[in-house]
Design an enzyme around this catalytic site. Sequence first.
Site, PDB file in Angstrom:
ATOM      1  N   ASP A   1       0.818  -1.209   0.000  1.00 26.12           N
ATOM      2  CA  ASP A   1       0.000   0.000   0.000  1.00 26.12           C
ATOM      3  C   ASP A   1       0.858   1.269   0.000  1.00 26.12           C
ATOM      4  O   ASP A   1       2.090   1.196   0.132  1.00 26.12           O
ATOM      5  CB  ASP A   1      -0.942  -0.008   1.211  1.00 26.12           C
ATOM      6  CG  ASP A   1      -0.251  -0.386   2.530  1.00 26.12           C
ATOM      7  OD1 ASP A   1       0.990  -0.265   2.613  1.00 26.12           O
ATOM      8  OD2 ASP A   1      -0.936  -0.795   3.472  1.00 26.12           O
TER       9      ASP A   1
ATOM     10  N   ASN B   1      -7.548  -2.311  14.013  1.00 27.21           N
ATOM     11  CA  ASN B   1      -8.935  -2.623  13.651  1.00 27.21           C
ATOM     12  C   ASN B   1      -9.010  -3.888  12.791  1.00 27.21           C
ATOM     13  O   ASN B   1     -10.046  -4.192  12.221  1.00 27.21           O
ATOM     14  CB  ASN B   1      -9.565  -1.442  12.897  1.00 27.21           C
ATOM     15  CG  ASN B   1      -8.808  -1.117  11.608  1.00 27.21           C
ATOM     16  OD1 ASN B   1      -7.862  -1.816  11.241  1.00 27.21           O
ATOM     17  ND2 ASN B   1      -9.220  -0.066  10.933  1.00 27.21           N
TER      18      ASN B   1
ATOM     19  N   HIS C   1      -7.158  -4.421  10.041  1.00 29.75           N
ATOM     20  CA  HIS C   1      -6.856  -4.239   8.615  1.00 29.75           C
ATOM     21  C   HIS C   1      -5.569  -4.958   8.215  1.00 29.75           C
ATOM     22  O   HIS C   1      -4.655  -5.136   9.020  1.00 29.75           O
ATOM     23  CB  HIS C   1      -6.851  -2.755   8.194  1.00 29.75           C
ATOM     24  CG  HIS C   1      -5.679  -1.933   8.593  1.00 29.75           C
ATOM     25  ND1 HIS C   1      -5.798  -0.609   8.967  1.00 29.75           N
ATOM     26  CD2 HIS C   1      -4.354  -2.191   8.674  1.00 29.75           C
ATOM     27  CE1 HIS C   1      -4.608  -0.112   9.236  1.00 29.75           C
ATOM     28  NE2 HIS C   1      -3.709  -1.065   9.076  1.00 29.75           N
TER      29      HIS C   1
ATOM     30  N   GLU D   1      -9.608  -1.704   5.110  1.00 34.28           N
ATOM     31  CA  GLU D   1     -10.273  -1.351   6.355  1.00 34.28           C
ATOM     32  C   GLU D   1     -11.549  -2.181   6.544  1.00 34.28           C
ATOM     33  O   GLU D   1     -12.088  -2.736   5.566  1.00 34.28           O
ATOM     34  CB  GLU D   1     -10.650   0.143   6.314  1.00 34.28           C
ATOM     35  CG  GLU D   1      -9.452   1.090   6.229  1.00 34.28           C
ATOM     36  CD  GLU D   1      -8.765   1.316   7.581  1.00 34.28           C
ATOM     37  OE1 GLU D   1      -8.457   0.319   8.268  1.00 34.28           O
ATOM     38  OE2 GLU D   1      -8.532   2.489   7.929  1.00 34.28           O
TER      39      GLU D   1
HETATM   40  C1  GLP Z   1      -0.238   0.458   8.469  1.00 32.69           C
HETATM   41  C2  GLP Z   1       0.036  -0.329   7.193  1.00 32.69           C
HETATM   42  C3  GLP Z   1      -0.239  -1.777   7.401  1.00 32.69           C
HETATM   43  C4  GLP Z   1       0.477  -2.231   8.650  1.00 32.69           C
HETATM   44  C5  GLP Z   1      -0.112  -1.559   9.840  1.00 32.69           C
HETATM   45  C6  GLP Z   1       0.508  -1.964  11.152  1.00 32.69           C
HETATM   46  O1  GLP Z   1      -1.542   0.844   8.608  1.00 32.69           O
HETATM   47  N1  GLP Z   1      -0.706   0.100   6.082  1.00 32.69           N
HETATM   48  O2  GLP Z   1       0.196  -2.497   6.265  1.00 32.69           O
HETATM   49  O3  GLP Z   1       0.327  -3.601   8.779  1.00 32.69           O
HETATM   50  O4  GLP Z   1       0.089  -0.183   9.649  1.00 32.69           O
HETATM   51  O5  GLP Z   1       1.420  -1.021  11.554  1.00 32.69           O
HETATM   52  P1  GLP Z   1       2.346  -1.086  12.829  1.00 32.69           P
HETATM   53  O6  GLP Z   1       3.296  -2.204  12.581  1.00 32.69           O
HETATM   54  O7  GLP Z   1       3.023   0.247  12.851  1.00 32.69           O
HETATM   55  O8  GLP Z   1       1.461  -1.321  13.990  1.00 32.69           O
END
Ligand code: GLP
Length: 264
Positions: free
Chosen positions: A70, A137, A139, A144
């Site tokens: 993403d 959440n 995702h 989402e």
């Molecule tokens: C972002 C990314 C996700 C990732 C998530 C978790 O939202 N788009 O791909 O898995 O964060 O992030 P963190 O590892 O900082 O908790």
Amino acid sequence: MRKKLSVILTGDHEESCSIVAGLVAEVVVRGDVCLGLATGGSMEGVYAELRRRHDAEGLSFRSVATVNLDEYVGLEPSHVQSYRHYMDHKLFDHVDIDKARTCVPRGTLPRDKMLEEFQGFLDSRPRDLQLLGLGSNGHIGFNEPAPFFAPWAHVVTLEEGTRRDNQRFFSSLDEVPSQAVTMGIGDILNAARIVLLVHGPSKAEPLRALLQDDRVCPEVPCTALKLHPDVVVVVDRGLARLAGVEKECAGLAGEEIDDGQKRR
Ligand code: GLP
């Protein structure tokens, strides 16, 4: 026979990162492979360990292609919080990868062109392994919670909670983009193997939804992983305990390997 999710329980997040890096390296050494990559705080240790293996053990990325899950809509690739910048900074600039073979969706292109280019790359290269982190959440990528799964690359409006979770990387909430472009759930499930790294107490609830029963619900997007035949979940014991899924983790544990770690 139907394969289930498998779980590797670790002592702490550092060990989780090292195990995930090992699973990535196993694929990299096969040569001419495509990796699906993830960003976020949880992944930083994985890329640090891959850099270490590159420097100390000669792990080569010369024949590896990559595609990221993403990107924020509206951030230039040079923006310090863009995922292109993250990948360059945390991995690509430190290893022998050919950057022309790395794809991070371009969040500043006109929408149709952005989606066409991203989906084109995804469709042209089957992924041997997809790395995933987890949103609080539930995702995966930036898929989402919704009443339905979106199968392919699409633009998504980020939940307020997601923007707040990522605010720590920006100087204020206002600076966190409100939209992102992401692989769809179908794109994620198209990878041959999926490795989900789960880290942090805010992930307890989606982890429970993933492991405690067989339900697949778009309101908790990570539950779509139950539809895939080869998913490895890597999580530390403290978080498994907090989520109340130690029993489920024990039931889904992989086989013992030489160094006593669990894997499938
Ligand atoms: C972002 C990314 C996700 C990732 C998530 C978790 O939202 N788009 O791909 O898995 O964060 O992030 P963190 O590892 O900082 O908790």
